[in-house]
Scaffold this active site. Structure first.
Site, mmCIF file in Angstrom:
data_model
loop_
_atom_site.group_PDB
_atom_site.id
_atom_site.type_symbol
_atom_site.label_atom_id
_atom_site.label_comp_id
_atom_site.label_asym_id
_atom_site.label_seq_id
_atom_site.Cartn_x
_atom_site.Cartn_y
_atom_site.Cartn_z
ATOM 1 C CB ILE A 233 -43.894 -1.065 -10.553
ATOM 2 C CG1 ILE A 233 -43.750 -0.046 -9.415
ATOM 3 C CG2 ILE A 233 -45.250 -1.753 -10.463
ATOM 4 C CD1 ILE A 233 -43.786 -0.667 -8.024
ATOM 5 C CE1 TYR A 234 -43.029 -6.508 -17.435
ATOM 6 C CE2 TYR A 234 -40.650 -6.233 -17.458
ATOM 7 C CZ TYR A 234 -41.785 -6.875 -17.898
ATOM 8 O OH TYR A 234 -41.681 -7.910 -18.799
ATOM 9 C CB ALA A 235 -38.519 -5.929 -11.994
#
Length: 336
Positions: free
Chosen positions: A165-167
């Site tokens: 999700i960060y990416a």
């Protein structure tokens, strides 16, 4: 110039702000100082930069002043009213966005924090840049956008299959910046950082964690059974790259640019641990574990386009960078 730097209580933002001040620029900083990790370290970064006085604005925001060349606001990018006030008061010519909810593993259980900070906050920043005639927006992305692509990672590769999700939020930033560059002729440059390390680093990152646990005689977690390689990039090389990129905005006819910022020399994780052990004079107890969700076995930056653009290539050897970090760590924590 007057430069707005977001995330100035964070690792990279702190170093970038100091470099800009040393170069004679006026800096306006903003940071939420959330509790993702030790806030004392964040405040200590600010104090080290000379920020030590706070006063209340509008009953909710705080601003600290070192000199007339550095002003700091405590607040979130999601607070559009605060951003509009900063842009109205300071009219920054350049904006460097380094604020974000970071961490791949944290994003597995707290995705809402990443959507709010990294996407909503970035949209607010784009809107302020759009309406303020900003000459250049430079923003942090991540090597994580490459997902499971073949290495070395090149900016010519497709990056539409991130695995955390960060990416996902960082890839979204790139798409948003591209649209604003195309629609509103806002010069934007995204920087995909690769495994940044160095003094004043984040406690949740490998070098900090390994150093702390080795000194405490505790076992360190070594993921993917140690079969990992990372393109570790020293903080001074990151700062130099950001500074050079800042001065070279893309033409308004170009809808945004993207560059990798990495050492172009991946190092085996066990060799990285060896460098820490050698510098500390202690051997680590190792707990070997499987590859974690969201992680990739190898990162490796292709940087020819960066070198062509700014005439600089990150190149600090891991042994030297690790030594500088451990020297800082012992100084900061008063370890003989």
């Amino acid at each position: 110039m007057t430069i707005l730097v977001t995330g100035t209580a964070g690792f990279i933002g702190f170093h970038v702000a100091n470099r800009l001040l040393n170069d004679g620029h006026d800096v306006v900083g903003i940071d939420s100082i959330n509790d993702y990790y030790d806030t004392d370290l964040k405040y200590e970064r600010l104090r080290h930069a000379g920020i030590d006085k706070e006063r209340t604005i509008d009953g909710q925001h705080t601003v600290s002043n070192k000199t007339s060349s550095y002003s700091f606001y405590k607040g979130m990018l999601e607070d559009k009213n605060l951003l509009e006030k900063i842009f109205g008061d300071y009219s920054p010519q350049v904006v460097i966005n380094l604020a974000a909810q970071a961490g791949v593993r944290h994003s597995l259980n707290h995705p809402d924090a990443y959507i709010s900070s990294n996407i909503t906050g970035f949209m607010n920043l784009l809107e302020c840049c759009r309406h303020s005639n900003v000459q250049h927006l430079v923003y942090a992305s991540t090597s994580g956008v490459y997902g499971l692509n073949d290495v070395p990672y090149s900016t010519s590769q497709k990056t539409d299959e991130p695995i955390s999700i960060y990416a996902v939020t960082k890839k979204t930033n790139e798409l948003m910046a591209h649209a604003y560059s195309y629609l509103f002729k806002l010069p934007t440059t995204g920087l995909r950082f690769f495994s940044v390390y160095g003094p004043w680093g984040r406690p949740d990152m490998a070098l900090f964690l390994f150093t702390k646990k080795i000194l405490a005689g505790e076992a360190i977690q070594v993921f993917n059974e140690g079969n990992m390689m990372r393109d570790f990039t020293y903080i001074d090389d990151i700062v130099e790259s950001v500074s050079r990129v800042m001065h070279k905005p893309p033409e308004t006819s170009v809808p945004g640019k993207i560059y990798n910022i990495g050492n172009n020399a991946p190092v085996k994780l066990l060799e990285f641990i060896d460098a820490i052990e050698n510098e500390l004079g202690r051997r680590a107890q190792k707990e070997f574990l499987p590859l974690q969700p969201g992680d990739v076995p190898v990162t490796y930056a292709h940087v020819d386009d960066l070198v062509k653009h700014i005439g600089f290539k990150p190149s600090t050897p891991v042994a030297g960078g690790v030594k500088k970090f451990i020297d800082w760590y012992k100084w900061y924590y008063k370890i003989d």
